[in-house]
Design an enzyme around this catalytic site. Structure first.
Site, PDB file in Angstrom:
ATOM      1  N   THR A   1     -15.360  97.620  46.706  1.00  0.00           N
ATOM      2  CA  THR A   1     -13.309  98.152  46.865  1.00  0.00           C
ATOM      3  C   THR A   1     -12.262  98.748  45.643  1.00  0.00           C
ATOM      4  O   THR A   1     -13.515  99.547  45.840  1.00  0.00           O
ATOM      5  CB  THR A   1     -13.095  96.580  46.276  1.00  0.00           C
ATOM      6  OG1 THR A   1     -12.467  96.579  44.879  1.00  0.00           O
ATOM      7  CG2 THR A   1     -13.220  95.197  46.592  1.00  0.00           C
TER       8      THR A   1
ATOM      9  N   VAL B   1     -16.833 110.161  41.532  1.00  0.00           N
ATOM     10  CA  VAL B   1     -16.779 111.628  41.453  1.00  0.00           C
ATOM     11  C   VAL B   1     -17.781 112.505  42.950  1.00  0.00           C
ATOM     12  O   VAL B   1     -18.680 112.268  41.485  1.00  0.00           O
ATOM     13  CB  VAL B   1     -16.365 112.573  40.175  1.00  0.00           C
ATOM     14  CG1 VAL B   1     -16.161 114.229  40.811  1.00  0.00           C
ATOM     15  CG2 VAL B   1     -15.526 112.201  39.704  1.00  0.00           C
TER      16      VAL B   1
ATOM     17  N   ALA C   1     -19.648 111.283  44.412  1.00  0.00           N
ATOM     18  CA  ALA C   1     -20.267 110.164  45.587  1.00  0.00           C
ATOM     19  C   ALA C   1     -21.868 110.399  44.653  1.00  0.00           C
ATOM     20  O   ALA C   1     -21.692 109.370  43.659  1.00  0.00           O
ATOM     21  CB  ALA C   1     -20.026 110.673  46.896  1.00  0.00           C
TER      22      ALA C   1
ATOM     23  N   GLU D   1      -9.259 109.606  56.063  1.00  0.00           N
ATOM     24  CA  GLU D   1      -8.630 108.330  55.518  1.00  0.00           C
ATOM     25  C   GLU D   1      -7.813 107.715  56.469  1.00  0.00           C
ATOM     26  O   GLU D   1      -7.907 108.593  57.907  1.00  0.00           O
ATOM     27  CB  GLU D   1      -8.011 107.892  54.588  1.00  0.00           C
ATOM     28  CG  GLU D   1      -8.737 108.254  52.873  1.00  0.00           C
ATOM     29  CD  GLU D   1      -9.552 107.014  52.522  1.00  0.00           C
ATOM     30  OE1 GLU D   1      -9.469 105.872  52.942  1.00  0.00           O
ATOM     31  OE2 GLU D   1     -10.418 107.612  52.109  1.00  0.00           O
TER      32      GLU D   1
ATOM     33  N   ASP E   1      -6.105 111.939  45.950  1.00  0.00           N
ATOM     34  CA  ASP E   1      -7.474 110.697  45.483  1.00  0.00           C
ATOM     35  C   ASP E   1      -8.436 112.181  44.907  1.00  0.00           C
ATOM     36  O   ASP E   1      -9.200 112.004  43.941  1.00  0.00           O
ATOM     37  CB  ASP E   1      -8.176 111.120  46.610  1.00  0.00           C
ATOM     38  CG  ASP E   1     -10.005 110.858  46.963  1.00  0.00           C
ATOM     39  OD1 ASP E   1      -9.661 109.253  46.116  1.00  0.00           O
ATOM     40  OD2 ASP E   1     -10.413 111.265  47.838  1.00  0.00           O
TER      41      ASP E   1
ATOM     42  N   LYS F   1      -9.941 111.911  40.778  1.00  0.00           N
ATOM     43  CA  LYS F   1     -11.219 112.355  40.268  1.00  0.00           C
ATOM     44  C   LYS F   1     -11.291 113.370  38.680  1.00  0.00           C
ATOM     45  O   LYS F   1     -11.804 113.320  38.786  1.00  0.00           O
ATOM     46  CB  LYS F   1     -11.551 113.234  41.730  1.00  0.00           C
ATOM     47  CG  LYS F   1     -12.138 112.225  42.342  1.00  0.00           C
ATOM     48  CD  LYS F   1     -12.793 112.529  43.818  1.00  0.00           C
ATOM     49  CE  LYS F   1     -13.714 111.381  45.106  1.00  0.00           C
ATOM     50  NZ  LYS F   1     -13.740 112.605  46.463  1.00  0.00           N
TER      51      LYS F   1
ATOM     52  N   GLY G   1     -18.974 109.502  52.207  1.00  0.00           N
ATOM     53  CA  GLY G   1     -20.592 108.863  53.566  1.00  0.00           C
ATOM     54  C   GLY G   1     -20.981 107.514  52.728  1.00  0.00           C
ATOM     55  O   GLY G   1     -21.101 107.455  51.341  1.00  0.00           O
TER      56      GLY G   1
END
Ligand code: ADP
Ligand code: ASP
Ligand code: MG
Length: 814
Positions: free
Chosen positions: A554, A608, A610, A666, A677, A681, A796
């Site tokens: 989440t 950070v 992904a 977003e 965002d 990170k 992604g």
């Protein structure tokens, strides 16, 4: 002659009872059978409760009736199966026994007390009635039956509730019976008689021992223990579903396993059989064709370790003090005093310094043992030669047993390292002098985890990960899909991934053995259990899950607030959610502290970049002694895309619209353009290198001017955006004229973090990074002037899920 013993579950209802009877009949037709029976399941517990309740003057009618109904149900069923069964005679016998019990209960109620002697006569009635029913079953089929009355024929010494049989004298008594070869022999278990001819018991679960005694007295060829499992397993199969069935065991192994808690046979069963060299066979009444387990004098099979057990409800005493060193005969005094008081000691350890002796006793005698020792050592305690006697309660002994352990190396190491990996605290360690067993004393509430973890380490190359997944949106979905696709591949590598929980914000699915994922969406939709994190987090203790991983897919602040507790409960935590790591630094530190204390992992490599292995690489560099001098990075896929388009000639509003249409931003692009965002990170990286910063310390230059489109809807914002185009195009063109491009960059330098629009030249590693790619340039002591560059798609669902998957697998490397 074969002696067969049937346990309570094998006699619980008419079907089982009749199955047991047929097994006896078959044995009798092959070779004479002697059967020893327990009470039907639950009966002894009811009888024990009845006298206890009566002594406390509590109501007893419900238990009384429930016990009686179990017998009525069995005889009704046996009569229905064969009308020759003497229903009336058996029923009157049962009623007679229950009337006697009732009279005794009335007396107990009046006295408010029950003596052990009376208790023994009440508790043993279940066995007596099993025999009466079995006798009627055989007589209904025309067999002749010899009943052996254990009170007359089995002489026993000891207490009313726990005695030991004198085999020599009992053999004589039984021998005098001259039993005809054609007769079926029946004897009630659990019961014997003392030298005054009074009824005594052989201890709870003692019918196995009765059977062994009868086998020894009759010189039987075999003693068969018929129960509800296929034989002796490496662990209680009810606790560990992948426990292995053992085809054979030596007497000593069986003794040790049962002594240390394997309930499948009573610890004293083996003694009489060893003396007479009679093999013992453990069989399943519900599956008579299964081979079962043979216990005999042979050193058996190739397994070095035969089993792992837990023995619960213990207390550990520690007697220590400066006066102990060299005090001759201390140990002897301790154990003699306890033995005189009838207290049996289960396990002893002594520290090599001789400063202390520790031992375990059943918790129910702990108070008595303490009083005995305090009396024995009153002088030494007073003079402080001994410290006050220390008692730790609620402990269990977990033991690893096997004849082959004496030769094998490394078993103790694997045992203790399994306990340590499962974060189980070892209170004491003991090794049997025969080297046939090693035991660890642990807290009782961790005993089952300890058994499971040890079993896994010693018998299973397979590593199991149990996933508790919260959040089944895009990333959660992709993760589930990857888990399903990779199942086979991982199985070949001896890794089993089970998803034990799936939760969204409304509902959850839970299953300690793993959910079926075939229709998980509809299963979750139709789930009746509301999402409840208390239930979810306490689930692992309840079900003794050994390697649980809490996966948070989440972006919820609330869920991120659960990690501290999850780690303390024993979960590893894996999360792409950045909220936890960007909350106040105190929480950040608490998570690491809880993870360390509980030996669990907190993994967030997808926070950070992904799927890019950012955090792991950074941690490795730092661990190797490197230092970060400067960091520059493009940390947002959407802004990488937008700034790439600016470079290609689109203006800001066009580029943003394009990115939004492609689903790269977003839902509200301001969330990306605000730079928040990226700031999160950056903060995570900064904290990773030890900077104690808060989110508010990050200097963020948003792409949009402060207050731009405040209070406006997304559509209104999009229509206002062109007013910024000309100013932005100017900046792009100015950069271009200098041979540079604009990039939205997160920077760390000299302890400060900044997010800003920066013009970079063609020498800069970020110059070519666009189209949604992320790039992270670490300038370190080792990596300069050319930085360590990590580059690739940093967003992604699939890449993020793959990164989470990698973190999940990393929980196995501890
Ligand atoms: P019975 O009523 O037949 O005497 P018990 O309940 O006393 O049966 O013993 C059988 C039970 O012992 C099994 O159901 C199983 O749960 C338990 N058990 C514990 N350890 C082991 C083990 N190592 N192998 C097999 N069974 C075990
Ligand atoms: N019925 C007795 C008990 O439950 C003895 C036995 O089953 O072995 O303890
Ligand atoms: Mg038993």
């Amino acid at each position: 002659m074969r002696v067969l013993k049937f346990g309570g579950t094998s006699l619980a209802n008419p079907e089982r009872f009749s199955q047991a009877a047929q097994i006896i009949e078959k044995a009798h037709l092959a070779d004479q059978a002697g059967a020893v029976l327990s009470a039907p399941a639950k009966i002894t517990n009811y009888l024990v409760a009845l006298s206890e309740k009566a002594s406390l003057r509590q109501p007893i009618d419900t238990d009384f009736k429930a016990a009686l109904d179990i017998f009525y149900n069995i005889i009704d069923g046996l009569y229905a199966e064969n009308n020759n069964f003497d229903l009336q005679g058996t029923k009157s016998f049962i009623d007679g026994e229950f009337n006697q019990i009732k009279e005794l209960l009335v007396d107990i109620h009046q006295l408010g007390y029950v003596s052990d002697e009376v208790k023994a006569t009440i508790d043993s009635r279940g066995e007596k009635l099993s025999i009466a029913m079995m006798k009627a079953w055989f007589e209904a089929r025309g067999y002749e039956v010899t009943l052996i009355n254990p009170v007359e024929k089995l002489l026993a010494h000891g207490h009313y509730l726990e005695s030991s049989v004198d085999i020599e004298e009992s053999t004589k008594r039984i021998g005098s019976l001259a039993i005809p070869k054609k007769n079926v022999v029946l004897m009630a278990g659990f019961t014997a008689g003392n030298d005054k001819g009074e009824l005594v018991l052989l201890g709870r679960n003692g019918s196995d021992y009765s059977a062994a005694c009868l086998a020894a007295c009759l010189g039987a060829n075999v003693c068969e223990i018929w129960t509800d499992v296929d034989g002796v397993y490496t662990c209680d199969p009810r606790l560990v579903p992948d426990a292995r069935l053992l085809p054979n065991l030596s007497y000593r192994e069986a003794m040790e396993l049962s002594y240390f808690g394997a309930k499948v046979i009573h610890p004293r069963t083996i003694g009489p059989l060893v003396q007479t060299n009679i093999p013992c066979l453990i069989k399943n009444t519900g599956n008579p064709d299964a081979l079962g387990t043979v216990i005999n004098s042979l050193q058996s099979s190739n397994l070095q370790v035969k089993g792992i057990t837990n023995l619960d409800n213990l207390a550990m005493f520690n007697v220590s003090g400066p006066g102990m060193q060299g005090m001759v005969g201390m140990a002897a005094r301790i154990f003699e005093a306890l033995s005189k008081a009838g207290i049996s000691v289960i396990l002893i350890t002594q520290s090599s310094s001789e400063y202390s002796i520790s031992f375990c006793v059943p918790i129910k005698v702990a108070e008595k043992a303490k009083a005995v020792l305090e009396a024995e050592f009153s002088e030494e305690l007073q003079s402080q030669a001994l410290e006050p006697i220390d008692v730790i309660r609620d402990l269990s002994i977990v033991s690893v047993v096997g004849d082959g352990m004496a030769q094998a190396k490394g078993i103790a190491a694997r045992f203790f390292s399994a306990l340590s990996k499962a974060n189980i605290n070892i209170v004491a360690i003991a090794q049997g002098s025969s080297e046939r067993s090693i035991s660890a004393v642990v807290s009782q509430n961790q005993a089952i985890e300890a058994v499971k973890a040890t079993h896994q380490a010693l018998f299973n190359n397979k590593k199991i990960v149990d996933i508790f997944l919260v959040g089944v949106g895009g990333v959660g979905n992709a993760l589930i899909e990857q888990i399903q696709t990779q199942k086979r591949y991982l199985e070949n590598k001896d890794i089993e991934i089970r998803v034990c929980a799936l939760a969204n914000s409304h509902k959850m699915l839970l299953n300690e053995n793993g959910l079926s994922l075939d229709n998980w969406q509809s299963d979750l939709e139709n789930a009746t259990q509301p999402s409840d994190f208390d239930v979810l987090l306490s689930f692992i203790k309840l079900h003794h899950v050994v390697n649980p991983v809490f996966v948070d897919c989440t972006s919820s602040e609330r869920v991120s607030g659960l990690y501290a507790r999850a780690l303390s409960e024993g979960f590893h935590v894996v999360t792409p959610n950045k909220k936890a790591n960007t909350r106040e630094i105190a929480y950040y530190n608490l998570l690491r502290e809880n993870a360390r204390q509980n030996q669990r992992k907190f993994l967030y490599d997808t926070n950070v970049g992904a799927g890019l292995p950012v955090i792991e690489n950074l941690q490795n560099l730092l661990a190797a002694g490197d230092e970060l001098v400067r960091f520059n990075g493009i940390l947002s896929g959407s802004l990488s895309f937008i700034f790439g388009k600016l470079e290609e000639g689109l203006n800001l509003s066009e580029a943003t619209k394009f990115a939004r249409e492609k689903g790269f931003t977003e839902p509200d692009p301001r969330d990306d353009l605000s730079g928040q965002d990226i700031a999160r990170k950056l903060l995570i990286l900064a904290r990773e290198i030890g900077l104690p910063l808060e989110l508010s310390d990050i200097d963020v230059e948003g792409v949009l001017p402060k207050g731009f489109s405040e209070g406006k809807s997304v559509e209104e914002f999009m229509s206002m955006l062109p007013t910024l185009d000309s100013e932005f195009s100017e900046r792009v063109n100015k950069a271009k004229s200098e041979g540079k491009v604009l990039r939205y960059v997160g920077q760390i330098e000299e302890g400060k973090c900044k997010v800003a629009v920066v013009a970079v030249d063609s020498d800069d590693p970020l110059f070519k990074v666009k189209n949604g790619e992320n790039a992270l340039a670490f300038y370190t002591r080792y990596y300069q002037p050319i930085p360590l560059l990590l580059r690739g798609y940093g967003a992604g669902n699939e890449v993020t899920a793959a990164g989470i998957f990698a973190d999940i697998l990393r929980t196995l490397n501890n």
